[in-house]
Design a protein around this motif. Structure first.
Motif, PDB file in Angstrom:
ATOM      1  N   ALA A  18     -11.527   4.485 -26.580  1.00 18.68           N
ATOM      2  CA  ALA A  18     -12.114   3.621 -27.610  1.00 18.68           C
ATOM      3  C   ALA A  18     -13.425   4.199 -28.159  1.00 18.68           C
ATOM      4  CB  ALA A  18     -12.364   2.230 -27.043  1.00 18.68           C
ATOM      5  N   CYS A  19     -14.074   5.078 -27.409  1.00 14.99           N
ATOM      6  CA  CYS A  19     -15.382   5.619 -27.815  1.00 14.99           C
ATOM      7  C   CYS A  19     -15.313   7.017 -28.414  1.00 14.99           C
ATOM      8  CB  CYS A  19     -16.331   5.620 -26.625  1.00 14.99           C
ATOM      9  SG  CYS A  19     -16.631   3.974 -25.957  1.00 14.99           S
ATOM     10  N   ILE A  20     -14.139   7.610 -28.440  1.00 12.93           N
ATOM     11  CA  ILE A  20     -14.003   8.973 -28.969  1.00 12.93           C
ATOM     12  C   ILE A  20     -14.456   9.053 -30.421  1.00 12.93           C
ATOM     13  CG2 ILE A  20     -12.288  10.715 -29.634  1.00 12.93           C
ATOM     14  CD1 ILE A  20     -13.002  10.865 -26.705  1.00 12.93           C
ATOM     15  N   CYS A  53     -20.760   1.494 -27.400  1.00 18.46           N
ATOM     16  CA  CYS A  53     -19.321   1.529 -27.119  1.00 18.46           C
ATOM     17  C   CYS A  53     -19.093   1.782 -25.635  1.00 18.46           C
ATOM     18  CB  CYS A  53     -18.646   2.614 -27.963  1.00 18.46           C
ATOM     19  SG  CYS A  53     -16.871   2.733 -27.671  1.00 18.46           S
ATOM     20  N   GLN A  54     -19.893   2.677 -25.038  1.00 23.27           N
ATOM     21  CA  GLN A  54     -19.745   2.969 -23.619  1.00 23.27           C
ATOM     22  C   GLN A  54     -20.066   1.751 -22.747  1.00 23.27           C
ATOM     23  OE1 GLN A  54     -22.228   6.621 -23.589  1.00 23.27           O
ATOM     24  NE2 GLN A  54     -20.527   7.425 -22.386  1.00 23.27           N
ATOM     25  N   VAL A  55     -20.952   0.892 -23.201  1.00 24.56           N
ATOM     26  CA  VAL A  55     -21.253  -0.328 -22.451  1.00 24.56           C
ATOM     27  C   VAL A  55     -20.013  -1.224 -22.430  1.00 24.56           C
ATOM     28  CG1 VAL A  55     -22.616  -2.459 -22.420  1.00 24.56           C
ATOM     29  CG2 VAL A  55     -23.742  -0.273 -22.866  1.00 24.56           C
ATOM     30  N   LYS A  56     -19.354  -1.338 -23.583  1.00 28.45           N
ATOM     31  CA  LYS A  56     -18.156  -2.188 -23.667  1.00 28.45           C
ATOM     32  C   LYS A  56     -16.936  -1.546 -23.021  1.00 28.45           C
ATOM     33  CE  LYS A  56     -19.608  -4.343 -27.957  1.00 28.45           C
ATOM     34  NZ  LYS A  56     -19.448  -4.363 -29.406  1.00 28.45           N
ATOM     35  N   HIS A  57     -16.836  -0.220 -23.134  1.00 26.46           N
ATOM     36  CA  HIS A  57     -15.686   0.523 -22.611  1.00 26.46           C
ATOM     37  C   HIS A  57     -16.211   1.645 -21.722  1.00 26.46           C
ATOM     38  CE1 HIS A  57     -13.323  -1.512 -25.698  1.00 26.46           C
ATOM     39  NE2 HIS A  57     -14.252  -1.151 -26.560  1.00 26.46           N
ATOM     40  N   PRO A  58     -16.402   1.391 -20.424  1.00 28.70           N
ATOM     41  CA  PRO A  58     -16.994   2.394 -19.534  1.00 28.70           C
ATOM     42  C   PRO A  58     -16.224   3.710 -19.543  1.00 28.70           C
ATOM     43  CG  PRO A  58     -16.817   0.286 -18.429  1.00 28.70           C
ATOM     44  CD  PRO A  58     -16.078   0.162 -19.735  1.00 28.70           C
ATOM     45  N   ASN A  59     -16.943   4.787 -19.240  1.00 25.41           N
ATOM     46  CA  ASN A  59     -16.315   6.101 -19.135  1.00 25.41           C
ATOM     47  C   ASN A  59     -15.197   6.042 -18.110  1.00 25.41           C
ATOM     48  OD1 ASN A  59     -18.198   7.011 -20.954  1.00 25.41           O
ATOM     49  ND2 ASN A  59     -19.441   8.069 -19.428  1.00 25.41           N
TER      50      ASN A  59
END
Length: 123
Positions: A18-20, A53-59
């Motif tokens: 999702a963060c790409i 985005c990383q907060v919502k969708h962790p690595n």
């Protein structure tokens, strides 16, 4: 003043799908550094979108505990709290011009970046 470049970003394999879309523009700016103390620049805004985005969708490695890191998966709620602190700072700086005596949110941005990317190193 902390500056971040593409070399400080996590590897693309560990980024949530999702963060790409936020990662790609940052990774293309290999030579250009982003100053974490200058709010509102295009590079800063790209980095902020990526971090949020990383907060919502962790690595990926943070969720499944995979990878070579000995650091266990991060607590997503802790990063939400750090993001809220950053948002309060950002609103104050953009509104009245300062937050707790500072004219920027560099420290809060660094904390947020390190929360979502615990294995990262900042210069």
């Amino acid at each position: 003043m902390t500056k971040i470049s593409a070399s400080n970003l996590p590897p693309s394999e560990s980024i949530s799908p999702a963060c790409i879309k936020y990662y790609k523009p940052l990774s293309k700016k290999k030579k250009k550094q982003i100053d974490m103390h200058v709010i509102g620049t295009p590079g800063y805004n790209l980095l902020l979108d990526f971090i949020r985005c990383q907060v919502k969708h962790p690595n990926i490695r943070d969720v499944d505990g995979g990878g070579s890191s000995s650091v266990p998966g991060r607590d997503a709620k802790a990063c939400v709290k750090v993001e809220k602190a950053y948002t309060a700072c950002h609103a104050a700086v953009m509104g009245v011009g300062n937050y707790k005596g500072h004219r920027h949110c560099g420290e809060e941005m660094e904390r947020l970046y390190m929360c979502v990317n615990p294995d990262a190193s900042l210069p």
